[in-house]
Design an enzyme around this catalytic site. Structure first.
Site, PDB file in Angstrom:
ATOM      1  N   GLY A  98       2.424  13.855 -17.259  1.00  0.00           N
ATOM      2  CA  GLY A  98       2.998  13.163 -18.036  1.00  0.00           C
ATOM      3  C   GLY A  98       4.295  13.245 -18.595  1.00  0.00           C
ATOM      4  O   GLY A  98       4.635  12.301 -19.005  1.00  0.00           O
ATOM      5  N   ILE A 136      -7.323   2.618  -7.457  1.00  0.00           N
ATOM      6  CA  ILE A 136      -7.651   1.344  -8.088  1.00  0.00           C
ATOM      7  C   ILE A 136      -8.178   0.644  -7.283  1.00  0.00           C
ATOM      8  O   ILE A 136      -8.079   0.054  -6.016  1.00  0.00           O
ATOM      9  CB  ILE A 136      -6.817   0.756  -9.268  1.00  0.00           C
ATOM     10  CG1 ILE A 136      -5.585   0.496  -8.225  1.00  0.00           C
ATOM     11  CG2 ILE A 136      -6.514   1.875  -9.825  1.00  0.00           C
ATOM     12  CD1 ILE A 136      -4.920  -0.132  -9.977  1.00  0.00           C
ATOM     13  N   HIS A 164       5.446   6.549  -7.413  1.00  0.00           N
ATOM     14  CA  HIS A 164       5.380   7.236  -6.046  1.00  0.00           C
ATOM     15  C   HIS A 164       6.700   7.801  -5.340  1.00  0.00           C
ATOM     16  O   HIS A 164       7.468   7.852  -4.897  1.00  0.00           O
ATOM     17  CB  HIS A 164       4.739   6.138  -5.124  1.00  0.00           C
ATOM     18  CG  HIS A 164       3.878   7.078  -3.440  1.00  0.00           C
ATOM     19  ND1 HIS A 164       3.354   7.604  -3.861  1.00  0.00           N
ATOM     20  CD2 HIS A 164       4.272   7.455  -2.111  1.00  0.00           C
ATOM     21  CE1 HIS A 164       2.602   7.784  -2.713  1.00  0.00           C
ATOM     22  NE2 HIS A 164       3.890   7.852  -1.894  1.00  0.00           N
ATOM     23  N   ARG A 212      -5.548   8.170  -8.284  1.00  0.00           N
ATOM     24  CA  ARG A 212      -7.041   7.471  -8.269  1.00  0.00           C
ATOM     25  C   ARG A 212      -6.843   6.662  -7.679  1.00  0.00           C
ATOM     26  O   ARG A 212      -5.476   5.191  -8.373  1.00  0.00           O
ATOM     27  CB  ARG A 212      -7.920   7.529  -9.970  1.00  0.00           C
ATOM     28  CG  ARG A 212      -8.643   8.540 -10.653  1.00  0.00           C
ATOM     29  CD  ARG A 212      -8.835  10.281  -9.916  1.00  0.00           C
ATOM     30  NE  ARG A 212     -10.770   9.471  -9.283  1.00  0.00           N
ATOM     31  CZ  ARG A 212     -11.090  10.129  -8.401  1.00  0.00           C
ATOM     32  NH1 ARG A 212     -10.547  11.146  -8.426  1.00  0.00           N
ATOM     33  NH2 ARG A 212     -12.325   9.717  -7.917  1.00  0.00           N
TER      34      ARG A 212
HETATM   35  C1  GRF Z   1       4.895  11.740  -9.442  1.00  0.00           C
HETATM   36  O1  GRF Z   1       6.155  12.231  -8.455  1.00  0.00           O
HETATM   37  C2  GRF Z   1       4.234  10.278  -9.653  1.00  0.00           C
HETATM   38  O2  GRF Z   1       5.445   9.893  -8.252  1.00  0.00           O
HETATM   39  C3  GRF Z   1       3.103  10.519  -8.637  1.00  0.00           C
HETATM   40  O3  GRF Z   1       2.045  11.462  -9.289  1.00  0.00           O
HETATM   41  C4  GRF Z   1       3.585  12.495 -10.333  1.00  0.00           C
HETATM   42  C5  GRF Z   1       3.670  12.785 -11.727  1.00  0.00           C
HETATM   43  O4  GRF Z   1       4.264  13.464 -12.053  1.00  0.00           O
HETATM   44  N1  GRF Z   1       2.433   9.716  -8.605  1.00  0.00           N
HETATM   45  P1  GRF Z   1       3.790  12.745 -14.075  1.00  0.00           P
HETATM   46  O5  GRF Z   1       2.617  13.114 -14.369  1.00  0.00           O
HETATM   47  O6  GRF Z   1       4.523  11.516 -14.085  1.00  0.00           O
HETATM   48  O7  GRF Z   1       5.359  14.003 -14.594  1.00  0.00           O
END
Ligand code: GRF
Length: 229
Positions: free
Chosen positions: A44, A125, A141, A123
Protein backbone atom coordinates in the site's frame (compact mmCIF):
# COMPACT_ATOMS: atom_id res chain seq x y z
CA UNK A 1 24.10 3.36 -18.62
CA UNK A 2 27.43 4.54 -17.28
CA UNK A 3 26.41 6.20 -14.04
CA UNK A 4 25.40 4.21 -10.99
CA UNK A 5 23.33 6.36 -8.67
CA UNK A 6 23.77 5.41 -5.06
CA UNK A 7 20.26 6.07 -3.85
CA UNK A 8 16.82 5.63 -5.30
CA UNK A 9 16.09 9.35 -5.21
CA UNK A 10 19.16 10.23 -7.27
CA UNK A 11 18.16 7.96 -10.14
CA UNK A 12 17.60 9.91 -13.32
CA UNK A 13 14.15 9.55 -14.77
CA UNK A 14 11.92 10.95 -17.44
CA UNK A 15 8.41 11.88 -16.48
CA UNK A 16 5.67 12.77 -18.91
CA UNK A 17 5.47 16.53 -18.88
CA UNK A 18 2.66 18.34 -17.12
CA UNK A 19 -0.37 19.11 -19.23
CA UNK A 20 -0.51 22.73 -20.34
CA UNK A 21 -3.33 24.70 -18.72
CA UNK A 22 -4.98 25.38 -22.07
CA UNK A 23 -5.57 21.65 -22.55
CA UNK A 24 -7.20 21.19 -19.18
CA UNK A 25 -10.97 21.01 -18.95
CA UNK A 26 -12.51 21.71 -15.60
CA UNK A 27 -15.20 19.37 -14.42
CA UNK A 28 -18.01 20.86 -12.40
CA UNK A 29 -18.25 21.87 -9.68
CA UNK A 30 -14.62 22.89 -9.91
CA UNK A 31 -13.76 22.77 -6.23
CA UNK A 32 -15.47 19.64 -4.94
CA UNK A 33 -12.95 16.93 -4.03
CA UNK A 34 -13.07 13.84 -6.22
CA UNK A 35 -14.20 10.77 -4.30
CA UNK A 36 -11.68 7.95 -4.68
CA UNK A 37 -11.92 4.25 -4.00
CA UNK A 38 -8.54 2.56 -3.76
CA UNK A 39 -7.98 -1.17 -4.31
CA UNK A 40 -4.81 -2.80 -2.98
CA UNK A 41 -3.41 -6.27 -2.42
CA UNK A 42 -0.14 -5.58 -0.62
CA UNK A 43 1.95 -3.04 1.14
CA UNK A 44 0.00 0.00 0.00
CA UNK A 45 2.82 2.47 -0.53
CA UNK A 46 0.85 3.94 -3.43
CA UNK A 47 -2.20 4.30 -1.17
CA UNK A 48 0.05 6.19 1.22
CA UNK A 49 1.34 8.69 -1.33
CA UNK A 50 -2.17 9.44 -2.57
CA UNK A 51 -3.31 10.09 1.01
CA UNK A 52 -0.27 12.29 1.60
CA UNK A 53 -0.81 14.24 -1.64
CA UNK A 54 -4.38 14.97 -0.52
CA UNK A 55 -3.14 16.13 2.88
CA UNK A 56 -0.52 18.31 1.20
CA UNK A 57 -3.24 19.83 -1.01
CA UNK A 58 -1.54 18.65 -4.16
CA UNK A 59 -4.58 16.62 -5.01
CA UNK A 60 -8.20 17.75 -4.65
CA UNK A 61 -9.68 14.41 -3.64
CA UNK A 62 -10.77 12.30 -0.71
CA UNK A 63 -10.31 8.58 -0.23
CA UNK A 64 -13.72 7.13 0.56
CA UNK A 65 -12.65 3.53 1.03
CA UNK A 66 -9.82 1.03 0.67
CA UNK A 67 -10.83 -2.35 -0.72
CA UNK A 68 -8.33 -5.13 -0.09
CA UNK A 69 -8.29 -8.86 -0.79
CA UNK A 70 -5.48 -10.24 1.36
CA UNK A 71 -6.04 -10.24 5.14
CA UNK A 72 -3.32 -8.60 7.20
CA UNK A 73 -1.65 -6.56 4.49
CA UNK A 74 0.18 -3.37 5.37
CA UNK A 75 -2.21 -1.25 3.32
CA UNK A 76 -4.86 -1.82 6.01
CA UNK A 77 -2.72 -0.30 8.75
CA UNK A 78 -2.08 2.66 6.48
CA UNK A 79 -5.83 3.10 5.92
CA UNK A 80 -6.43 3.00 9.68
CA UNK A 81 -3.74 5.62 10.16
CA UNK A 82 -5.45 7.93 7.66
CA UNK A 83 -8.95 7.22 9.00
CA UNK A 84 -10.07 5.54 5.78
CA UNK A 85 -12.52 2.61 6.04
CA UNK A 86 -10.89 -0.64 4.89
CA UNK A 87 -13.15 -3.33 3.51
CA UNK A 88 -11.90 -6.89 3.04
CA UNK A 89 -13.24 -8.65 -0.04
CA UNK A 90 -11.26 -11.84 -0.06
CA UNK A 91 -11.16 -13.30 -3.57
CA UNK A 92 -10.91 -16.78 -2.01
CA UNK A 93 -14.52 -16.40 -0.85
CA UNK A 94 -15.87 -15.96 -4.37
CA UNK A 95 -16.36 -18.67 -6.95
CA UNK A 96 -15.97 -16.50 -10.02
CA UNK A 97 -14.09 -13.27 -10.75
CA UNK A 98 -17.43 -11.69 -11.67
CA UNK A 99 -18.83 -12.45 -8.21
CA UNK A 100 -15.91 -10.68 -6.54
CA UNK A 101 -16.31 -7.74 -8.90
CA UNK A 102 -20.04 -7.54 -8.14
CA UNK A 103 -19.17 -7.24 -4.45
CA UNK A 104 -16.53 -4.61 -5.24
CA UNK A 105 -19.03 -2.53 -7.22
CA UNK A 106 -21.49 -2.71 -4.32
CA UNK A 107 -18.91 -1.38 -1.87
CA UNK A 108 -17.72 1.35 -4.25
CA UNK A 109 -21.32 2.49 -4.74
CA UNK A 110 -22.02 2.33 -1.01
CA UNK A 111 -19.09 4.70 -0.45
CA UNK A 112 -20.14 6.95 -3.34
CA UNK A 113 -16.86 6.47 -5.17
CA UNK A 114 -16.36 8.40 -8.42
CA UNK A 115 -12.87 7.26 -9.46
CA UNK A 116 -11.34 3.85 -8.78
CA UNK A 117 -7.58 3.53 -8.30
CA UNK A 118 -6.03 0.08 -8.63
CA UNK A 119 -2.91 0.65 -6.55
CA UNK A 120 -1.30 -2.77 -6.52
CA UNK A 121 -4.55 -4.73 -6.96
CA UNK A 122 -3.19 -8.11 -8.04
CA UNK A 123 -6.40 -9.60 -9.40
CA UNK A 124 -7.74 -9.55 -12.94
CA UNK A 125 -10.92 -7.53 -13.06
CA UNK A 126 -13.88 -8.18 -15.34
CA UNK A 127 -16.35 -6.08 -17.32
CA UNK A 128 -18.67 -6.27 -14.28
CA UNK A 129 -16.42 -3.74 -12.57
CA UNK A 130 -15.06 -1.99 -15.66
CA UNK A 131 -18.51 -1.27 -17.09
CA UNK A 132 -19.80 0.00 -13.74
CA UNK A 133 -17.19 2.79 -13.80
CA UNK A 134 -16.62 3.53 -17.49
CA UNK A 135 -13.32 5.37 -18.05
CA UNK A 136 -13.09 5.93 -14.29
CA UNK A 137 -10.71 3.14 -13.28
CA UNK A 138 -6.97 3.66 -13.35
CA UNK A 139 -4.09 1.28 -12.68
CA UNK A 140 -0.43 1.73 -11.84
CA UNK A 141 1.89 -0.82 -13.46
CA UNK A 142 5.65 -1.27 -12.94
CA UNK A 143 6.78 -1.15 -16.57
CA UNK A 144 6.64 1.11 -19.59
CA UNK A 145 3.51 -0.36 -21.14
CA UNK A 146 2.87 -1.92 -23.56
CA UNK A 147 6.08 -3.75 -22.59
CA UNK A 148 6.01 -6.33 -19.82
CA UNK A 149 2.36 -6.80 -18.95
CA UNK A 150 1.32 -9.06 -16.10
CA UNK A 151 2.32 -9.78 -12.53
CA UNK A 152 6.08 -10.12 -13.09
CA UNK A 153 6.87 -6.99 -15.04
CA UNK A 154 10.07 -6.14 -13.16
CA UNK A 155 11.51 -9.64 -13.51
CA UNK A 156 10.57 -9.67 -17.19
CA UNK A 157 12.40 -6.40 -17.78
CA UNK A 158 15.54 -7.82 -16.16
CA UNK A 159 15.29 -11.04 -18.18
CA UNK A 160 14.85 -9.11 -21.41
CA UNK A 161 17.96 -7.09 -20.68
CA UNK A 162 16.33 -3.74 -21.36
CA UNK A 163 18.34 -0.71 -20.31
CA UNK A 164 15.32 1.39 -19.48
CA UNK A 165 12.05 0.40 -17.88
CA UNK A 166 9.65 2.39 -15.72
CA UNK A 167 6.03 2.68 -14.72
CA UNK A 168 2.72 3.58 -16.25
CA UNK A 169 -0.60 4.98 -15.06
CA UNK A 170 -3.34 4.00 -17.46
CA UNK A 171 -7.09 3.69 -17.78
CA UNK A 172 -8.27 0.13 -17.30
CA UNK A 173 -9.74 -1.95 -20.10
CA UNK A 174 -10.76 -5.63 -20.05
CA UNK A 175 -7.44 -6.79 -21.48
CA UNK A 176 -4.89 -6.93 -18.64
CA UNK A 177 -2.51 -3.95 -18.41
CA UNK A 178 -3.89 -2.33 -21.53
CA UNK A 179 -5.90 0.83 -21.92
CA UNK A 180 -5.06 4.43 -22.69
CA UNK A 181 -1.81 5.58 -21.15
CA UNK A 182 -2.07 8.67 -18.94
CA UNK A 183 1.41 9.19 -17.46
CA UNK A 184 4.70 7.30 -17.64
CA UNK A 185 8.11 7.63 -16.00
CA UNK A 186 11.31 5.99 -17.20
CA UNK A 187 13.80 4.29 -14.88
CA UNK A 188 17.27 3.10 -15.96
CA UNK A 189 18.13 -0.55 -15.36
CA UNK A 190 21.54 -0.83 -13.69
CA UNK A 191 23.95 -3.68 -14.38
CA UNK A 192 23.81 -4.93 -10.79
CA UNK A 193 20.04 -4.59 -10.36
CA UNK A 194 17.98 -7.30 -8.74
CA UNK A 195 14.22 -7.39 -9.03
CA UNK A 196 14.09 -5.83 -5.56
CA UNK A 197 16.47 -2.92 -6.23
CA UNK A 198 14.91 -2.17 -9.59
CA UNK A 199 11.37 -2.33 -8.21
CA UNK A 200 12.37 0.00 -5.38
CA UNK A 201 13.55 2.64 -7.87
CA UNK A 202 10.46 2.13 -10.04
CA UNK A 203 8.32 2.71 -6.96
CA UNK A 204 9.98 6.06 -6.33
CA UNK A 205 8.63 7.10 -9.73
CA UNK A 206 5.25 5.45 -9.15
CA UNK A 207 4.89 7.59 -6.07
CA UNK A 208 5.35 10.68 -8.20
CA UNK A 209 3.21 9.86 -11.21
CA UNK A 210 0.21 8.24 -9.51
CA UNK A 211 -0.79 11.30 -7.45
CA UNK A 212 0.10 13.47 -10.46
CA UNK A 213 -2.23 11.53 -12.76
CA UNK A 214 -5.07 11.52 -10.24
CA UNK A 215 -4.64 15.25 -9.66
CA UNK A 216 -4.91 15.87 -13.39
CA UNK A 217 -8.00 13.68 -13.66
CA UNK A 218 -9.51 15.37 -10.62
CA UNK A 219 -8.88 18.72 -12.28
CA UNK A 220 -10.89 17.54 -15.27
CA UNK A 221 -8.04 16.82 -17.69
CA UNK A 222 -9.49 14.88 -20.60
CA UNK A 223 -8.05 11.78 -22.23
CA UNK A 224 -7.42 13.81 -25.37
CA UNK A 225 -5.35 16.25 -23.32
CA UNK A 226 -3.32 13.42 -21.80
CA UNK A 227 -2.59 12.19 -25.33
CA UNK A 228 -1.27 15.56 -26.37
CA UNK A 229 0.92 16.06 -23.30
C1 GRF B 1 3.36 -1.44 -7.59
O1 GRF B 1 4.66 -1.67 -8.05
C2 GRF B 1 2.39 -1.39 -8.73
O2 GRF B 1 2.94 -0.91 -9.91
C3 GRF B 1 2.02 -2.83 -8.89
O3 GRF B 1 1.94 -3.33 -7.57
C4 GRF B 1 2.84 -2.58 -6.74
C5 GRF B 1 2.05 -2.10 -5.56
O4 GRF B 1 2.88 -1.48 -4.61
N1 GRF B 1 0.78 -2.98 -9.62
P1 GRF B 1 2.27 -0.90 -3.26
O5 GRF B 1 1.44 -1.99 -2.62
O6 GRF B 1 1.45 0.29 -3.59
O7 GRF B 1 3.46 -0.55 -2.42
Amino acid sequence: MTSHPTSADSTPSLISPAIPPNLMTKSSPADSPVKLGIMASGKGSNFEVVAQAIKDRQLNAQIQVLIYNNPGIKAVARAEHWGVPAILLNHRDYKRREDLDTAIVEVLRQYEVEWVVMAGWMRIITPVLIDAFPDKIINIHPSLLPSFKGAHAVEQALEAGVKITGCTVHLVRPEVDSGPILVQAAVPVLSDDTAETLHARIQVQEHRILPQAIAQLAAGVTLAAFKQS
